[in-house]
Design a protein around this motif. Structure first.
Motif, short mmCIF file in Angstrom:
data_model
loop_
_atom_site.label_atom_id
_atom_site.label_comp_id
_atom_site.label_asym_id
_atom_site.label_seq_id
_atom_site.Cartn_x
_atom_site.Cartn_y
_atom_site.Cartn_z
N GLY A 164 0.81 -1.22 0.00
CA GLY A 164 0.00 0.00 0.00
C GLY A 164 0.83 1.25 0.00
N ILE A 165 2.14 1.14 0.08
CA ILE A 165 3.00 2.30 0.06
C ILE A 165 2.87 2.97 -1.31
CG2 ILE A 165 5.04 0.99 -0.69
CD1 ILE A 165 6.70 2.88 1.10
N ALA A 166 2.70 4.28 -1.31
CA ALA A 166 2.45 4.97 -2.58
C ALA A 166 2.78 6.45 -2.43
CB ALA A 166 1.00 4.80 -3.01
N VAL A 167 2.92 7.11 -3.60
CA VAL A 167 3.19 8.54 -3.65
C VAL A 167 2.01 9.23 -4.32
CG1 VAL A 167 4.69 10.31 -4.64
CG2 VAL A 167 5.68 8.21 -3.74
N ARG A 168 1.59 10.39 -3.76
CA ARG A 168 0.50 11.14 -4.36
C ARG A 168 0.65 12.61 -4.02
NH1 ARG A 168 -3.50 12.06 -0.36
NH2 ARG A 168 -3.18 10.79 1.52
N GLU A 169 -0.26 13.38 -4.61
CA GLU A 169 -0.29 14.81 -4.31
C GLU A 169 -1.65 15.17 -3.76
OE1 GLU A 169 0.94 17.21 -7.58
OE2 GLU A 169 2.79 16.09 -7.91
N ASP A 170 -1.65 16.19 -2.88
CA ASP A 170 -2.88 16.58 -2.19
C ASP A 170 -3.06 18.09 -2.33
OD1 ASP A 170 -5.16 16.46 -0.73
OD2 ASP A 170 -4.19 16.12 1.20
N ILE A 171 -4.30 18.53 -2.26
CA ILE A 171 -4.67 19.95 -2.28
C ILE A 171 -4.10 20.64 -3.51
CG2 ILE A 171 -4.88 22.09 -0.92
CD1 ILE A 171 -4.16 20.52 1.51
N GLY A 172 -4.59 20.25 -4.63
CA GLY A 172 -4.22 20.92 -5.86
C GLY A 172 -2.77 20.76 -6.24
N GLY A 173 -2.14 19.74 -5.80
CA GLY A 173 -0.76 19.48 -6.20
C GLY A 173 0.28 20.25 -5.44
N HIS A 174 -0.09 20.92 -4.34
CA HIS A 174 0.88 21.71 -3.59
C HIS A 174 1.48 20.95 -2.40
CE1 HIS A 174 -0.14 25.03 -6.07
NE2 HIS A 174 -1.37 25.20 -5.57
#
Length: 538
Positions: A164-174
């Motif tokens: 389940g380890i993963a990379v993502r972006e949150d809040i409009g990519g900031h």
């Protein structure tokens, strides 16, 4: 449940007798009865224990920590040998990705900093979810990530691509986010996340990474490398030092508590001049502990002391007499208390030079059979017998121990009258107290006398061995030295238990006063293997 108890609980007119108020009232009364220094000592013990329990049992029982070990911008390449290299790098080889700039490298350590194991079910995330933590990077996006440095290789099974380890972006990519799985961690186990980041907005210093999530029965906290003294340890040290300083101040300002054995009042001690210095020193020691006691002394000899006690002591617990031996039958109302075996010695004028006599020679000297010192190995010098006046306890001890109670009657002659005279034949003289005996030994050539041993040593007078045995406390206890007596304290009738006299005698017989007796060469009766030796007529 008893009805009276229920009624008491429900009685609103008695709020302080029950519940919290009642407990606090009882506690206040209990603490109020304790000395301040004891209260401070209890606080000094309770606070560290409470801090330990809080740190390691309550708050620190289950704790997941994270530590940012590196957060470094990748800068300075413009002035390098190959300027422009960094902007030309791409996350992929397709040539379409944006240039790499405002790059930073972050290393975060995830660790179990508590004292119990954190299992996968201990994370607060929903049970069906594989992810338990979120590592967030404000104003930056994650362009690369790797798991490094596992404290236990078995942790790799919980951090693989299926975890389940993963990379993502949150809040409009900031905000860049690395989702971390529910990794079971034993105490002190850890793993590290190495992330390559690129600025997503803003300028200046980067906001620090933050680990979000939770554990049941504990918390997630940011930890720091312990290269110095921890704040908790510093606070506890300052607290304990403060408690100690306050205790010292309180002890210095408050008067010393009076021991339970102390008594106040006035006490006059009379009698034996030989034992006078011992009693004076013991009284000084007593007064240091018991400031309400006052002593007066009149050491004018055993007989004078017993006479005064018999005449003035009836119903008067403020008067004691000290005797070098038993009182005899002439004082029926006086009550004795044995103190110690007292060590006596024969003493001589320094010019005589004789250092040892037998008991038989001492008897011949005092019975008049030897009149010149040359008869016992000394110089051609007439013998001058110095005796204590009749009734003296020291004289009674001398006659009993060495003369078998025999001594011829002689007319009284003052030793002061012999001072400065030249004697051509044997002579004798009498002194009243021990101090006069010591003085006669110095001033009268050819003199021989006797005194309490420690007094002779303190005066620097030559002492004489008896039957080749030197004076000594152990020799008296072993019965190898013959010249000793028993010191008694006498009262006229029994003493009240709360009187100063009773307290002082207890101090002499069973407490610190025994050390004073020993320091003067005496053997306390309470310490003898055969205490019966201290009984009258023993």
């Amino acid at each position: 449940m008893p009805n009276s108890w229920v009624a008491g609980v429900l009685d609103v007119d008695r709020p302080r007798e029950w519940g919290l108020y009642g407990f606090l009232g009882e506690w206040d009364q209990l603490v109020g009865d304790l000395p301040l220094e004891i209260v401070l000592a209890l606080i000094g013990i309770a606070v560290p224990i409470a801090a330990f329990l809080w740190e390691f049992v309550l708050a620190g029982r289950r704790r997941l920590g994270y530590r940012v070990q590196m957060d470094t911008p990748v800068t300075g390449e413009i002035a390098s040998v190959f300027p422009g290299v960094l902007p030309q790098l791409r996350p992929s080889l397709d040539g379409a990705s944006p240039d790499l700039k405002d790059i930073s490298v972050v290393l975060v350590r995830i660790e179990n900093s508590g004292v119990t194991t954190i299992d996968s079910q201990d994370y607060k995330a929903p049970e069906a979810a594989r992810v338990g933590l979120h590592l967030r990077f404000p104003q930056r996006r994650v362009i690369g990530m790797a798991v490094t440095e596992l404290s236990d290789p078995a942790l790799a099974d919980n951090l693989d691509t299926d975890s389940g380890i993963a990379v993502r972006e949150d809040i409009g990519g900031h905000v860049g986010v690395i989702d971390l799985p529910k990794v079971p961690l034993g105490p002190a186990e850890h793993y590290k996340i190495l992330a390559i980041l690129q600025r997503s907005e803003g300028s200046g210093d980067y906001a620090p990474p933050v680990l979000r999530g939770g554990v049941k029965g504990g918390r997630v906290i940011e930890t720091r490398s312990r290269t110095g003294v921890s704040r908790m340890m510093l606070v506890l040290t300052v607290f304990l030092v403060t408690v100690i300083v306050v205790q010292l101040v309180v002890a210095a300002l408050e008067p010393s508590p009076t021991p339970l054995e102390c008594a106040s009042g006035k006490l006059a001690v009379v009698g034996s001049s030989a034992f006078g210095p011992v009693v004076r020193e013991a009284a000084d020691q007593y007064q240091k502990r018991c400031t309400g006691a006052e002593f007066t002394f009149a050491f004018e000899g055993t007989e004078r002391g017993l006479d005064r006690l018999a005449e003035e002591g009836a119903g008067n617990p403020g008067l004691l007499a000290i005797s070098d031996g038993s009182k005899g039958s002439g004082y029926p109302t006086l009550v004795y208390r044995p103190l110690a075996l007292s060590l006596f010695t024969m003493i001589i004028h320094p010019g005589v030079g004789v250092r040892s006599l037998t008991v038989a020679q001492i008897q011949d000297l005092y019975l008049g059979r030897i009149g010149n010192w040359r008869e016992v190995g000394g110089p051609d010098l007439p013998v001058v017998l110095v005796d204590r006046i009749p009734g003296s306890g020291s004289r009674n001890t001398f006659e009993r121990r060495l003369l078998d109670g025999r001594q011829p009657d002689r007319p009284h002659v003052s030793c002061t009258a012999l001072k400065g005279t030249v004697t051509t034949e044997a002579a004798h003289c009498d002194v009243r107290v021990t101090a006069d005996m010591r003085k006669a030994m110095v001033e009268i050539p050819g003199a021989i006398g006797y005194s309490e041993f420690s007094e002779a040593i303190e005066a620097g007078l030559p002492t004489v061995a008896i039957d080749a045995a030197g004076a000594g406390r152990d020799a008296v206890v072993r019965r190898t030295y013959p010249f000793w007596g028993v010191e008694y304290a006498y009262s006229n009738g029994e003493l009240p238990g709360d009187s100063l006299a009773a307290s002082f005698l207890h101090f002499l017989i069973d407490q610190v006063g025994k050390d004073v007796l020993r320091a003067h060469g005496n053997a306390p009766c309470a310490d003898l293997p055969d205490p019966g030796r201290c009984l009258p007529d023993s």
